[in-house]
Design a protein around this motif. Structure first.
Motif, short mmCIF file in Angstrom:
data_model
loop_
_atom_site.label_atom_id
_atom_site.label_comp_id
_atom_site.label_asym_id
_atom_site.label_seq_id
_atom_site.Cartn_x
_atom_site.Cartn_y
_atom_site.Cartn_z
N THR A 118 83.59 -23.68 10.64
CA THR A 118 83.16 -23.86 9.27
C THR A 118 83.57 -22.64 8.44
O THR A 118 83.32 -21.50 8.82
CB THR A 118 81.63 -24.01 9.21
OG1 THR A 118 81.26 -25.14 10.00
CG2 THR A 118 81.15 -24.20 7.79
N SER A 119 84.21 -22.92 7.30
CA SER A 119 84.69 -21.81 6.47
C SER A 119 83.64 -21.32 5.48
O SER A 119 83.69 -20.18 5.03
CB SER A 119 85.94 -22.24 5.71
OG SER A 119 85.67 -23.37 4.89
N ALA A 120 82.69 -22.18 5.13
CA ALA A 120 81.67 -21.78 4.16
C ALA A 120 80.71 -20.78 4.78
O ALA A 120 80.25 -20.97 5.91
CB ALA A 120 80.90 -23.01 3.68
N PRO A 121 80.41 -19.68 4.08
CA PRO A 121 79.48 -18.68 4.64
C PRO A 121 78.07 -19.23 4.76
O PRO A 121 77.62 -20.00 3.91
CB PRO A 121 79.55 -17.53 3.66
CG PRO A 121 79.98 -18.15 2.37
CD PRO A 121 80.90 -19.28 2.74
N ARG A 122 77.39 -18.86 5.80
CA ARG A 122 75.99 -19.22 5.98
C ARG A 122 75.14 -18.01 5.62
O ARG A 122 75.56 -16.87 5.79
CB ARG A 122 75.71 -19.64 7.42
CG ARG A 122 76.43 -20.91 7.87
CD ARG A 122 76.00 -21.23 9.30
NE ARG A 122 76.54 -22.49 9.78
CZ ARG A 122 77.62 -22.61 10.55
NH1 ARG A 122 78.28 -21.52 10.91
NH2 ARG A 122 78.03 -23.79 10.96
N GLU A 125 69.61 -18.87 7.91
CA GLU A 125 69.28 -20.24 8.28
C GLU A 125 67.84 -20.32 8.79
O GLU A 125 67.32 -19.37 9.40
CB GLU A 125 70.24 -20.74 9.36
CG GLU A 125 71.71 -20.66 8.97
CD GLU A 125 72.07 -21.67 7.90
OE1 GLU A 125 71.48 -22.76 7.89
OE2 GLU A 125 72.94 -21.36 7.06
#
Length: 441
Positions: A118-122, A125
């Motif tokens: 996944t390229s989107a930063p987390r 969580e």
């Protein structure tokens, strides 16, 4: 002459005396098994009150560095410094059979899986466990457990991290922990560093012996750490019969926490006969390091609800969670059929390499063990001389001292990268040392 005179124990208060003795133990100047002076004897030498010395000894016991033996006095335990258990550097030109690490050529390649991350930063969580990883891990573990796995699950950074978090979450300094002897050097160091007292338990090819574990339980251990297969350094593997006997014993002592280190899942070369699941207090740690690569730093931790909750809370106080990017990578590797095939091929290769060395040693009449995992354990009469003999022949092997508390001298030979034709040469070097009187029969 008193020990204090030989080793210069000094101080006028309990803290200074304890710190001085601890430094002697940590550096190896006071070896395991060495008796300390009696409380009154040391008090007289140092011109302090017996109460002061008793307080110093109590501090050392709480830190797992000495052990009281009633009328026999106080002795230094097998807890030694990290330096004492660090493997020496391998000289240039010497073949390294000492590391205990997997063969890099047999590990899966990460490139295709890294490109899918996944390229989107987390951010922060809510869950510390990636659902995709939890799903594939539960299926993987269920295949070994022989049942569906609904027990609480956490993700930790490798087997030793899971064990450390468990012990520190449940135990207190001075508590006793039953460990395999010989056993994993880093675990023995960890127990000592946590201020816990390691109680050695005899093992054979089927794992911990019930008689020895029973003695440890009677000595008051609050936890026991078991390697169910690919035991490091001996290659022992808990059999179905041994599992039954150990479970029967531990059911009579429900307060004892059972921690199992399945560090070589996937490539161990033996079925899993886990002792802990279903007992009142248990944790099972399953690492991906040996099969999928140590750099993943990912392991599953299952256990009873209370213990897993303790571990999870402690994790949140520190690192918080294992990076979800690493969890995503691990999930991709575990779910890929081609990677599964590669892991099975690695398991077969390790088995062939173990068997080749064991056969080569057996032909020469040299006793050794190595039923599972990456290592072969060879009893010797003199470890230092044995290591030197192998090094002179071009092979670096591990001295057993790093792995032992009270068990007999031996060598650990890692077979992970040892080709079958090389096994004959290693066995010949061992044989040469034996004929020189170096090795035990």
């Amino acid at each position: 002459m008193y020990v204090s005179e030989r080793y210069r124990i000094h101080g006028k208060d309990a803290q200074t005396i304890a710190l001085g003795i601890e430094e002697l133990v940590r550096t190896g100047a006071l070896p395991a098994g060495e008796p300390l002076p009696t409380v009154r004897g040391l008090a007289g030498e140092l011109a302090v009150s017996p109460t002061t010395v008793a307080a110093a000894y109590r501090t050392l016991r709480d830190r797992g560095l000495v052990q009281g033996e009633g009328r026999r006095g106080t002795r230094v335990t097998g807890a030694r410094s990290d330096r004492a258990r660090t493997a020496p550097a391998v000289p240039a030109g010497i073949r390294d059979l000492s590391s205990g690490a997997p063969d890099p050529a047999l590990l899966p390649r990460y490139g295709p899986f890294l490109r899918r991350l996944t390229s989107a930063p987390r951010l922060y969580e809510r869950s510390s466990v990636l659902p995709a990883l939890e799903e594939v891990l539960r299926l993987d573990i269920a295949a070994d457990f022989g049942r569906a796995v609904a027990d609480p699950l956490a993700i930790v950074s490798g087997a030793l991290d899971g064990i450390e978090r468990t012990l520190l979450s449940v135990l207190r300094p001075g508590d006793r922990v039953a460990v395999e002897d010989p056993g994993y050097a880093n675990l023995i160091d960890l127990v000592a560093a946590a201020g816990l007292l390691a109680v050695p338990v005899i093992i054979d090819a089927d794992g911990m012996t019930p008689e020895s574990l029973h003695r440890a339980v009677r000595a008051g251990v609050r936890a026991v750490v078991i390697t169910p297969r690919a035991q490091n350094p001996t290659g022992a593997s808990t059999s179905a019969g041994r599992r039954r006997d150990l479970r029967a014993l531990l059911r009579e002592h429900p307060g004892v926490l059972v921690v199992e280190d399945d560090h070589a899942a996937g490539i161990a070369g033996a079925p899993l006969h886990a002792v802990g699941p279903g007992l009142e207090r248990w944790v099972y740690v399953r690492s991906l390091s040996k099969a999928h690569g140590p750099d993943l730093r990912v392991a599953a931790l299952l256990g009873d609800p209370e213990t897993v909750a303790h571990v999870t809370r402690r994790h949140r106080l520190g690192a918080g969670w294992v990076p979800l990017l690493m969890q995503e990578l691990a999930a991709g590797l575990l779910a890929d059929p081609a990677v599964a095939d590669r892991v099975r091929a690695a398991q077969a290769a390790y088995a062939a390499r173990r068997d080749a060395l064991l056969r080569a040693l057996d032909v020469r009449g040299i006793a050794a063990t190595g039923r599972t995992g990456l290592n072969v354990w060879v009893p010797v009469a003199n470890e230092s001389a044995a290591v030197t003999a192998l090094r002179d022949a071009g092979w670096a092997v591990g001295a057993g001292e790093r792995f032992r508390l009270r068990s007999a001298p031996a060598l650990r030979i890692t077979v992970a990268t040892l080709a079958p034709d090389e096994a004959q040469r290693v066995a010949a070097a061992v044989d040469a040392g034996q004929r020189q009187g170096t090795y035990a029969g």
